[in-house]
Scaffold this motif. Structure first.
Motif, PDB file in Angstrom:
ATOM      1  N   LEU A  92      30.713  32.197  41.181  1.00 14.50           N
ATOM      2  CA  LEU A  92      30.014  30.910  41.151  1.00 14.50           C
ATOM      3  C   LEU A  92      28.926  30.936  42.211  1.00 14.50           C
ATOM      4  N   VAL A  93      27.678  30.906  41.776  1.00 15.67           N
ATOM      5  CA  VAL A  93      26.525  30.966  42.671  1.00 15.67           C
ATOM      6  C   VAL A  93      26.021  29.545  42.881  1.00 15.67           C
ATOM      7  N   HIS A  94      26.001  29.137  44.132  1.00 17.42           N
ATOM      8  CA  HIS A  94      25.681  27.737  44.463  1.00 17.42           C
ATOM      9  C   HIS A  94      24.192  27.451  44.292  1.00 17.42           C
ATOM     10  N   ARG A  95      23.906  26.389  43.556  1.00 23.15           N
ATOM     11  CA  ARG A  95      22.542  25.861  43.428  1.00 23.15           C
ATOM     12  C   ARG A  95      22.639  24.360  43.650  1.00 23.15           C
ATOM     13  N   ALA A  96      22.335  23.968  44.865  1.00 24.78           N
ATOM     14  CA  ALA A  96      22.582  22.592  45.301  1.00 24.78           C
ATOM     15  C   ALA A  96      21.857  21.586  44.417  1.00 24.78           C
ATOM     16  N   GLY A  97      22.585  20.552  44.018  1.00 24.40           N
ATOM     17  CA  GLY A  97      21.999  19.465  43.268  1.00 24.40           C
ATOM     18  C   GLY A  97      21.712  19.759  41.813  1.00 24.40           C
ATOM     19  N   ALA A  98      22.103  20.925  41.324  1.00 20.70           N
ATOM     20  CA  ALA A  98      21.812  21.280  39.935  1.00 20.70           C
ATOM     21  C   ALA A  98      22.559  20.362  38.983  1.00 20.70           C
ATOM     22  N   VAL A  99      21.882  19.885  37.954  1.00 23.83           N
ATOM     23  CA  VAL A  99      22.521  19.036  36.943  1.00 23.83           C
ATOM     24  C   VAL A  99      22.905  19.855  35.718  1.00 23.83           C
ATOM     25  N   GLN A 100      22.451  21.109  35.674  1.00 20.44           N
ATOM     26  CA  GLN A 100      22.846  22.028  34.621  1.00 20.44           C
ATOM     27  C   GLN A 100      23.386  23.305  35.237  1.00 20.44           C
ATOM     28  N   SER A 101      24.170  24.027  34.467  1.00 13.25           N
ATOM     29  CA  SER A 101      24.716  25.300  34.916  1.00 13.25           C
ATOM     30  C   SER A 101      24.358  26.391  33.917  1.00 13.25           C
ATOM     31  N   GLN A 102      24.282  27.614  34.418  1.00 11.90           N
ATOM     32  CA  GLN A 102      24.008  28.773  33.577  1.00 11.90           C
ATOM     33  C   GLN A 102      25.241  29.677  33.591  1.00 11.90           C
ATOM     34  N   ILE A 103      25.819  29.902  32.430  1.00 14.19           N
ATOM     35  CA  ILE A 103      26.963  30.802  32.279  1.00 14.19           C
ATOM     36  C   ILE A 103      26.447  32.135  31.754  1.00 14.19           C
ATOM     37  N   ARG A 104      26.745  33.208  32.479  1.00 16.92           N
ATOM     38  CA  ARG A 104      26.319  34.537  32.069  1.00 16.92           C
ATOM     39  C   ARG A 104      27.506  35.498  32.213  1.00 16.92           C
ATOM     40  N   LEU A 105      27.984  36.024  31.107  1.00 16.92           N
ATOM     41  CA  LEU A 105      29.089  36.973  31.102  1.00 16.92           C
ATOM     42  C   LEU A 105      28.614  38.301  30.527  1.00 16.92           C
ATOM     43  N   SER A 106      29.196  39.402  30.989  1.00 15.45           N
ATOM     44  CA  SER A 106      28.734  40.706  30.536  1.00 15.45           C
ATOM     45  C   SER A 106      29.874  41.707  30.532  1.00 15.45           C
ATOM     46  N   ALA A 107      29.779  42.675  29.619  1.00 16.26           N
ATOM     47  CA  ALA A 107      30.759  43.756  29.511  1.00 16.26           C
ATOM     48  C   ALA A 107      30.059  45.014  29.025  1.00 16.26           C
ATOM     49  N   VAL A 126      26.110  40.840  26.514  1.00 18.12           N
ATOM     50  CA  VAL A 126      25.879  39.667  27.349  1.00 18.12           C
ATOM     51  C   VAL A 126      26.170  38.417  26.534  1.00 18.12           C
ATOM     52  N   VAL A 127      26.909  37.494  27.134  1.00 19.06           N
ATOM     53  CA  VAL A 127      27.182  36.183  26.544  1.00 19.06           C
ATOM     54  C   VAL A 127      26.556  35.152  27.463  1.00 19.06           C
ATOM     55  N   ASP A 128      25.734  34.260  26.932  1.00 22.19           N
ATOM     56  CA  ASP A 128      25.122  33.265  27.815  1.00 22.19           C
ATOM     57  C   ASP A 128      25.054  31.900  27.160  1.00 22.19           C
ATOM     58  N   ALA A 129      25.096  30.886  28.022  1.00 20.25           N
ATOM     59  CA  ALA A 129      24.971  29.488  27.600  1.00 20.25           C
ATOM     60  C   ALA A 129      24.544  28.667  28.806  1.00 20.25           C
ATOM     61  N   ASP A 130      23.723  27.659  28.575  1.00 16.50           N
ATOM     62  CA  ASP A 130      23.338  26.689  29.600  1.00 16.50           C
ATOM     63  C   ASP A 130      23.992  25.356  29.245  1.00 16.50           C
ATOM     64  N   THR A 131      24.659  24.755  30.215  1.00 14.57           N
ATOM     65  CA  THR A 131      25.418  23.541  29.951  1.00 14.57           C
ATOM     66  C   THR A 131      25.165  22.489  31.019  1.00 14.57           C
ATOM     67  N   ALA A 132      25.474  21.247  30.701  1.00 15.71           N
ATOM     68  CA  ALA A 132      25.469  20.197  31.714  1.00 15.71           C
ATOM     69  C   ALA A 132      26.587  20.476  32.715  1.00 15.71           C
ATOM     70  N   SER A 133      26.376  20.084  33.952  1.00 11.62           N
ATOM     71  CA  SER A 133      27.345  20.395  35.000  1.00 11.62           C
ATOM     72  C   SER A 133      28.729  19.843  34.692  1.00 11.62           C
TER      73      SER A 133
END
Length: 457
Positions: A260-275, A331-338
Motif C-alpha cells: 500500500l503506497v500512501h498518497r495523502a488525500g487521494a479520493v481514488q485508488s489504483q490497484i495493480r497486480l502482476s505475475a 498485469v491486472v489493474d483497476a482504478d476505484t473510489a477509495s
C-alpha cells in the motif's frame, strides 16, 4: 406524426422474445503477404512486407537502448526528443518540409528497453523518407539551442506526469516487481533532465544509436526485394562495430504481499497486480492468451462483469500482457473510489481464485477464441496495425511465420489447455503488486484482508 423513442432493450426484442444474434462467420486466413526477412550488411534486421491497400508505407525501427548510468533515462529522453531537430545539412524546418512533400511523418519514443522510431509516407516518397532517416541516424547534430529547448519542454511535461495517479502507480509497481533494475526507471526525474548537457546526448547517440542488433519493419505498397535494396543503399553510411544495448535479464516476478503506497488525500485508488507470464514463442501462449481474455482481457470478461457491471466499483478493469524481450508478465489493474478499494481488491482476489477452480465454459471459450482471432485480423487489416504487430514480433525474435500461424494455434486450443493455463498462471499466490491511495483511510480496511503492507513516503 411523431414516433415514440425506443430504447436499446425494446429494439432488441420482438413479440416472440429477444432478437437472435447472427452466427459469426468463419475466420478467413490472412491474405498472402509477400515479404523479405533479412539482415543488412551493417547488422540491421529488416522485415519488408507488401500490403498495397493504400499507396502508403509504414516504417517501425527499434534500437535496443538500455543503460545503467543513473542519468541514462534522462539523457535517453532528451535524445529522443531532440533526434529529429536537425543534422549537419538539414535543420528542423528542412526536415519538416521534406517530410511534408511526401505526406510523411516521423516520431520517436524511448523506454528503458528501446528507442523506437515510427514513420509513414506516400509509397512514392520512400526514397526520401529513408534518406532523411539515414541522415538523422548518422548525422543528428543535437544543437545546443535545440537540446535546451527540448529539455525545457520535457521538464514541464515530467512535472505534470509525476502528479498523475497512474504514473505514480506505474512507478510503484515497477519498483515492487523489479527493484532497482534499469527497467524500473521508465520516467526520468526533472532534476536529472536539467543536468543533461548537449555533449552527453551526442556521446550517447554515437555509442547507442547503432544498427547491429536493431530491427526495422517496413509495411506498405512496396516491392519487398526492392525496398531492402533501397535500405541497404540508404543506410550504407550507418555502421558501427558496437552492438545495441540490450536490457539485462529481468528478475522473475514472484508472488507475495501487496504494498500500500500512501498518497495523502487521494479520493481514488489504483490497484495493480502482476505475475509471471510467458512469451509468444512458448507453446502454451495461445492457451494463456485465451485464459487472459476470459479473466479480464475484454469487456465481457469475468473481472469486468464482477467489479464493474455487477458491483460498480470501477469504470474499467482489465488484465493483459506486458512483453519485455522474449518474456512477458501478466498485469491486472483497476482504478476505484477509495471507499470501495478494499472491496474491489477482495473481489479481484476472489475472481483469481475462482478462475482456476471454475474454468471457462465452452461458451466462454468460443467467445474469447472468436475475439482473439477477430481482433488480430482487424488490428492488422491496416498497414499501420500490421506494422505495429510485426514490429513487436520482431522485437521478440519472431516474424511472419508466427503471425500467419497464430490464428490456427488459437483455433486448436482445447478447453483442457485453457483450464491448465488458468490454474498455473492465475493462481492468487502467484501475484504481487501495489495499491496506491490514502493509507490513513485504506490501511485499516486492507489490513483486514491480509497480505498487505504499508509504505509511507
Amino acid at each position: 406524426m411523431t414516433t415514440a423513442h425506443r430504447g436499446a432493450e425494446e429494439i432488441g426484442r420482438t413479440e416472440r422474445g429477444p432478437r437472435p444474434v447472427p452466427e459469426l462467420g468463419e475466420h478467413r486466413p490472412a491474405a498472402d503477404l509477400s515479404s523479405v526477412d533479412t539482415t543488412l550488411g551493417n547488422g540491421l534486421r529488416v522485415l519488408a512486407v507488401r500490403k498495397p491497400t493504400v499507396p502508403m508505407v509504414e516504417l517501425r525501427m527499434t534500437i535496443p537502448f538500455a543503460g545503467t548510468d543513473p542519468l541514462h533515462p534522462a539523457t535517453a529522453e532528451v535524445l529522443a526528443e531532440s533526434l529529429v531537430t536537425g543534422t549537419a545539412t538539414r535543420d528542423r524546418i528542412a526536415i519538416d518540409t521534406e517530410l511534408a512533400l511526401i505526406g510523411g511523418e516521423l516520431g520517436t519514443v524511448v523506454d528503458p528497453e528501446s528507442l523506437s522510431i515510427s514513420a509513414s509516407a506516400l509509397a512514392s516518397g520512400l526514397p526520401t523518407l529513408l534518406d532523411v532517416l539515414a541522415d538523422l541516424l548518422v548525422n543528428a547534430s543535437y544543437m545546443d539551442s535545440e537540446v535546451t529547448r527540448e529539455s525545457e519542454r520535457l521538464i514541464e511535461r515530467l512535472a505534470i506526469a509525476r502528479t498523475q495517479p497512474r504514473t505514480i502507480a506505474r512507478e510503484a509497481l515497477q519498483r515492487k516487481r523489479y527493484g532497482d533494475h534499469p527497467v524500473a526507471r521508465e520516467t526520468p526525474y526533472a532534476e536529472d533532465v536539467a543536468k543533461v548537457v548537449p555533449e552527453r546526448v551526442r556521446l550517447l547517440h554515437r555509442a547507442a544509436v547503432v544498427p547491429r542488433g536493431s530491427s526495422l519493419v517496413l509495411v506498405g505498397d512496396i516491392d519487398p526485394e526492392r525496398a531492402v535494396a533501397d535500405l541497404e543503399k540508404a543506410f550504407a553510411g550507418w555502421e558501427s562495430q558496437l552492438s545495441a544495448n540490450v536490457l539485462p535479464e529481468l528478475p522473475e516476478v514472484t508472488g507475495g504481499d501487496i504494498e500500500l503506497v500512501h498518497r495523502a488525500g487521494a479520493v481514488q485508488s489504483q490497484i495493480r497486480l502482476s505475475a509471471r507470464g510467458i512469451g509468444r514463442s512458448d507453446p502454451r501462449y495461445a492457451a494463456l492468451q485465451l485464459a487472459n481474455l476470459a479473466f479480464g482481457g475484454y469487456f465481457s470478461s469475468r473481472l469486468v462483469e464482477n467489479i464493474r457491471e455487477d458491483k460498480g466499483y470501477t469504470y474499467g478493469a482489465r488484465s493483459g500482457f506486458e512483453f519485455t524481450g522474449a518474456g512477458a508478465t501478466l498485469v491486472v489493474d483497476a482504478d476505484t473510489a477509495s471507499d470501495v478499494t478494499a472491496a474491489a481488491l477482495l473481489e479481484t482476489r476472489y475472481e483469481l481464485g475462482r478462475f482456476g477452480l471454475v474454468p471457462p465454459t465452452e461458451e466462454e471459450l468460443e467467445s474469447v477464441r472468436q475475439y482473439a482471432v477477430g481482433s488480430l485480423l482487424i488490428s492488422t487489416a491496416s498497414q499501420t496495425g500490421l506494422a505495429g504487430q510485426l514490429s513487436a514480433l520482431v522485437d521478440a525474435g519472431l516474424g511472419m511465420d508466427w503471425f500467419l500461424g497464430h490464428p490456427d494455434r488459437v483455433a486448436a486450443v482445447t478447453a483442457e489447455q485453457v483450464t491448465e493455463a488458468a490454474l498455473e498462471f492465475f493462481a492468487p499466490s502467484r501475484f504481487t503488486g501495489v495499491v496506491v491511495g490514502d493509507a490513513d483511510l485504506l490501511g485499516p480496511q486492507l489490513a483486514g484482508l491480509g497480505g498487505v503492507i504499508v509504505e509511507r513516503s
